[in-house]
Design an enzyme around this catalytic site. Structure first.
Site, PDB file in Angstrom:
ATOM      1  N   ARG A  36       2.814   6.151  -3.453  1.00 38.18           N
ATOM      2  CA  ARG A  36       2.347   5.655  -4.756  1.00 38.18           C
ATOM      3  C   ARG A  36       2.033   6.821  -5.686  1.00 38.18           C
ATOM      4  O   ARG A  36       2.289   6.761  -6.884  1.00 38.18           O
ATOM      5  CB  ARG A  36       1.089   4.805  -4.567  1.00 38.18           C
ATOM      6  CG  ARG A  36       0.624   4.095  -5.813  1.00 38.18           C
ATOM      7  CD  ARG A  36      -0.434   3.046  -5.468  1.00 38.18           C
ATOM      8  NE  ARG A  36      -1.750   3.643  -5.354  1.00 38.18           N
ATOM      9  CZ  ARG A  36      -2.587   3.758  -6.377  1.00 38.18           C
ATOM     10  NH1 ARG A  36      -2.231   3.319  -7.552  1.00 38.18           N
ATOM     11  NH2 ARG A  36      -3.773   4.291  -6.229  1.00 38.18           N
TER      12      ARG A  36
ATOM     13  N   GLU B 116       2.289  -1.469   2.545  1.00 37.86           N
ATOM     14  CA  GLU B 116       1.393  -0.463   3.121  1.00 37.86           C
ATOM     15  C   GLU B 116       2.040   0.111   4.372  1.00 37.86           C
ATOM     16  O   GLU B 116       2.557  -0.644   5.208  1.00 37.86           O
ATOM     17  CB  GLU B 116       0.058  -1.141   3.479  1.00 37.86           C
ATOM     18  CG  GLU B 116      -1.137  -0.249   3.427  1.00 37.86           C
ATOM     19  CD  GLU B 116      -1.668  -0.014   2.005  1.00 37.86           C
ATOM     20  OE1 GLU B 116      -1.118  -0.593   1.054  1.00 37.86           O
ATOM     21  OE2 GLU B 116      -2.633   0.737   1.879  1.00 37.86           O
TER      22      GLU B 116
ATOM     23  N   SER C 295      -3.057  -0.355  -8.729  1.00 39.15           N
ATOM     24  CA  SER C 295      -4.072  -0.361  -7.698  1.00 39.15           C
ATOM     25  C   SER C 295      -4.739  -1.741  -7.748  1.00 39.15           C
ATOM     26  O   SER C 295      -4.121  -2.692  -8.242  1.00 39.15           O
ATOM     27  CB  SER C 295      -5.087   0.764  -7.986  1.00 39.15           C
ATOM     28  OG  SER C 295      -5.996   0.816  -6.921  1.00 39.15           O
TER      29      SER C 295
ATOM     30  N   TYR D  28      18.069  -0.767  26.391  1.00 43.61           N
ATOM     31  CA  TYR D  28      18.162  -0.246  25.028  1.00 43.61           C
ATOM     32  C   TYR D  28      18.706   1.196  25.069  1.00 43.61           C
ATOM     33  O   TYR D  28      19.675   1.537  24.395  1.00 43.61           O
ATOM     34  CB  TYR D  28      16.796  -0.273  24.335  1.00 43.61           C
ATOM     35  CG  TYR D  28      16.860   0.169  22.889  1.00 43.61           C
ATOM     36  CD1 TYR D  28      16.821   1.522  22.556  1.00 43.61           C
ATOM     37  CD2 TYR D  28      17.020  -0.766  21.861  1.00 43.61           C
ATOM     38  CE1 TYR D  28      16.927   1.934  21.232  1.00 43.61           C
ATOM     39  CE2 TYR D  28      17.119  -0.365  20.538  1.00 43.61           C
ATOM     40  CZ  TYR D  28      17.079   1.001  20.232  1.00 43.61           C
ATOM     41  OH  TYR D  28      17.206   1.401  18.917  1.00 43.61           O
ATOM     42  N   ASP D  29      18.082   2.012  25.919  1.00 41.18           N
ATOM     43  CA  ASP D  29      18.467   3.436  25.974  1.00 41.18           C
ATOM     44  C   ASP D  29      19.931   3.608  26.365  1.00 41.18           C
ATOM     45  O   ASP D  29      20.634   4.468  25.840  1.00 41.18           O
ATOM     46  CB  ASP D  29      17.572   4.186  26.974  1.00 41.18           C
ATOM     47  CG  ASP D  29      16.123   4.225  26.482  1.00 41.18           C
ATOM     48  OD1 ASP D  29      15.216   4.516  27.290  1.00 41.18           O
ATOM     49  OD2 ASP D  29      15.903   3.911  25.281  1.00 41.18           O
TER      50      ASP D  29
ATOM     51  N   GLU E  58      -4.742 -12.401   1.332  1.00 38.28           N
ATOM     52  CA  GLU E  58      -4.077 -11.467   2.255  1.00 38.28           C
ATOM     53  C   GLU E  58      -5.089 -10.477   2.814  1.00 38.28           C
ATOM     54  O   GLU E  58      -6.084 -10.177   2.157  1.00 38.28           O
ATOM     55  CB  GLU E  58      -2.976 -10.688   1.507  1.00 38.28           C
ATOM     56  CG  GLU E  58      -1.917 -11.574   0.900  1.00 38.28           C
ATOM     57  CD  GLU E  58      -0.955 -10.829  -0.018  1.00 38.28           C
ATOM     58  OE1 GLU E  58      -0.937  -9.568   0.016  1.00 38.28           O
ATOM     59  OE2 GLU E  58      -0.217 -11.493  -0.777  1.00 38.28           O
TER      60      GLU E  58
ATOM     61  N   LYS F 116      -6.426  -6.830   3.559  1.00 39.50           N
ATOM     62  CA  LYS F 116      -6.208  -5.567   2.840  1.00 39.50           C
ATOM     63  C   LYS F 116      -6.006  -4.462   3.893  1.00 39.50           C
ATOM     64  O   LYS F 116      -6.944  -3.966   4.489  1.00 39.50           O
ATOM     65  CB  LYS F 116      -7.389  -5.234   1.937  1.00 39.50           C
ATOM     66  CG  LYS F 116      -7.094  -4.043   1.012  1.00 39.50           C
ATOM     67  CD  LYS F 116      -8.155  -3.882  -0.053  1.00 39.50           C
ATOM     68  CE  LYS F 116      -7.812  -2.714  -0.988  1.00 39.50           C
ATOM     69  NZ  LYS F 116      -7.675  -1.418  -0.298  1.00 39.50           N
TER      70      LYS F 116
HETATM   71  N1  LIG Z   1      -3.568  -2.809   1.073  1.00 41.82           N
HETATM   72  C1  LIG Z   1      -3.083  -4.042   0.976  1.00 41.82           C
HETATM   73  O1  LIG Z   1      -2.980  -4.754   1.983  1.00 41.82           O
HETATM   74  C2  LIG Z   1      -2.633  -4.576  -0.351  1.00 41.82           C
HETATM   75  C3  LIG Z   1      -2.165  -5.905  -0.485  1.00 41.82           C
HETATM   76  N2  LIG Z   1      -2.102  -6.759   0.583  1.00 41.82           N
HETATM   77  N3  LIG Z   1      -1.751  -6.357  -1.688  1.00 41.82           N
HETATM   78  C4  LIG Z   1      -1.795  -5.544  -2.773  1.00 41.82           C
HETATM   79  O2  LIG Z   1      -1.367  -6.048  -3.946  1.00 41.82           O
HETATM   80  C5  LIG Z   1      -1.513  -5.258  -5.131  1.00 41.82           C
HETATM   81  C6  LIG Z   1      -0.374  -4.304  -5.293  1.00 41.82           C
HETATM   82  C7  LIG Z   1      -0.087  -4.278  -6.770  1.00 41.82           C
HETATM   83  C8  LIG Z   1      -0.705  -5.484  -7.399  1.00 41.82           C
HETATM   84  C9  LIG Z   1      -1.462  -6.202  -6.321  1.00 41.82           C
HETATM   85  N4  LIG Z   1      -2.240  -4.265  -2.715  1.00 41.82           N
HETATM   86  C10 LIG Z   1      -2.660  -3.768  -1.522  1.00 41.82           C
HETATM   87  O3  LIG Z   1      -3.087  -2.473  -1.472  1.00 41.82           O
HETATM   88  C11 LIG Z   1      -3.237  -1.765  -2.727  1.00 41.82           C
HETATM   89  C12 LIG Z   1      -2.011  -0.952  -3.059  1.00 41.82           C
HETATM   90  C13 LIG Z   1      -2.499   0.262  -3.814  1.00 41.82           C
HETATM   91  C14 LIG Z   1      -3.989   0.311  -3.659  1.00 41.82           C
HETATM   92  C15 LIG Z   1      -4.355  -0.758  -2.649  1.00 41.82           C
HETATM   93  O4  LIG Z   1      -4.346  -0.193  -1.360  1.00 41.82           O
END
Ligand SMILES: NC(=O)c1c(N)nc(OC2CCCC2)nc1O[C@@H]1CCC[C@@H]1O
Length: 330
Positions: free
Chosen positions: A140, A174, A87, A41-42, A117, A119
């Site tokens: 944000r 994120e 949020s 790569y380098d 999912e 978080k």
């Molecule tokens: N932190 C996360 O993994 C995450 C996620 N997997 N999915 C969402 O969907 C939200 C975003 C807007 C509507 C639904 N938000 C997440 O984090 C939110 C973003 C802002 C505050 C939380 O950290």
């Protein structure tokens, strides 16, 4: 080759090198699948730097040389998010989660599945692409006004500078610091007598707010992208499909997402990842449940701050995890 090289030949060679380097980088940083030795790569990277130095006019925005940072900014411009960055409402027990599900199903006649999912505990970011090229990245902020951190986000290798299709889109996700990078950074800061970061989230925030982009480039930040703006404009009908599509465009998508039909499956998902949490290479602070069909999201819409079609289930703070963090990741 010396100066016999014409600009045209340099351009052709640079394009070959960029294609190869970007492919290697994609495998390593987006797919977590190292396919090439650093030396190879380098070597290619150094050849590209030499060519671009000799013929600056051949430089393009998605060249890997544009990721090293180099400018020291004197501040971050503020910017208005066209659509507010929402949020999430929080619940702290499975019972509250069932109440959320019952409430939502009372309003929505049709049956629907959830997309579950992890978080990710990082910093929410927005990424804007024009004709497939990364043009702007921001924090944000308060949801309406964020900070333009494009220069810093260009140094995050998991963020594609050019998508596989020339689409004009905005995505959100994120930005986070992996636990291993966090442990190494704090060990280094301790050795230098500098204050350590309390957790990976603060370390990621501090790294993205660096005015010296070269420092950001050294912080091993990564991303998981989880939100496509206005998917209906692209004929995408579900959250699970949007994640798949964003992955095809070149974004790094968390592989642990799962579509669950019944509440019992959600239970299982929560238990599974509460158990796996300590072993994951990144911090999570719960799981996010989202109505999978966008038609259902349209029906219930959003409040000023949070969606009515999604909820975050927060894990109970796990003091045992903090102890493990000290042992496992140093
Ligand atoms: N932190 C996360 O993994 C995450 C996620 N997997 N999915 C969402 O969907 C939200 C975003 C807007 C509507 C639904 N938000 C997440 O984090 C939110 C973003 C802002 C505050 C939380 O950290």
């Amino acid at each position: 080759m010396g100066n016999l090289l014409t600009e045209q030949a340099a351009q052709k060679r640079a394009q070959e090198l960029r294609k190869q380097l970007n492919e290697w980088s994609y495998q390593y940083y987006v797919m977590d699948r190292p396919t090439v030795e650093d030396i190879a790569y380098d070597k290619s990277y150094r050849e590209l730097v030499k060519l671009e130095k000799k013929f600056p006019k051949i430089i393009v925005s998605d060249s890997p040389t544009q990721r090293v940072g180099g400018r020291v900014l004197d501040g971050f411009d503020k910017l208005n998010h066209e659509l507010p960055m929402l949020s999430l409402g929080d619940v702290f027990s499975k019972q509250e989660l069932l109440d959320f599900d019952k409430r939502l199903r009372k309003v929505v006649a049709e049956d629907f599945a959830y997309n579950c999912e992890l978080k990710i505990d990082g910093l929410a970011i927005s990424l804007v692409y024009k004709n497939g090229l990364f043009v702007q990245g921001s924090t944000r902020g308060n949801g309406v006004i964020g900070e333009d951190i494009t220069e810093n986000l260009k140094t995050v290798k998991a963020i594609p500078l050019k998508l596989t299709e020339p689409v004009s889109i905005e995505v959100r996700g994120e930005c986070y610091m992996p636990k291993r990078a966090f442990a190494k950074l704090n060990a280094q800061r301790e050795a230098e007598g500098k204050p350590v970061f309390a957790n990976p989230r603060n370390a990621a925030a501090g790294s993205l707010r660096q005015l010296d982009t070269k420092i950001t480039a050294r912080r091993h930040l990564s991303t998981f992208i989880y939100y496509l703006m206005e998917p209906e404009k692209l004929g995408i009908e579900k959250q699970s499909e949007a994640l798949q599509k964003m992955s095809e465009w070149g974004f790094r998508i968390n592989p642990e997402s799962r579509v669950t039909a019944a509440a019992t499956e959600i239970d299982a998902y929560i238990d599974e990842y509460q158990a796996k949490r300590i072993a994951l290479p990144y911090d999570i602070d719960g799981i996010v449940l989202k109505a999978d069909p966008f038609s259902v999201q349209q029906i219930v819409g959003n409040t000023v701050k949070v969606p009515r079609w999604a909820i975050a289930y927060k894990f109970p703070p796990d003091e045992q995890e903090t102890i493990v963090r000290q042992i496992e990741w140093t």
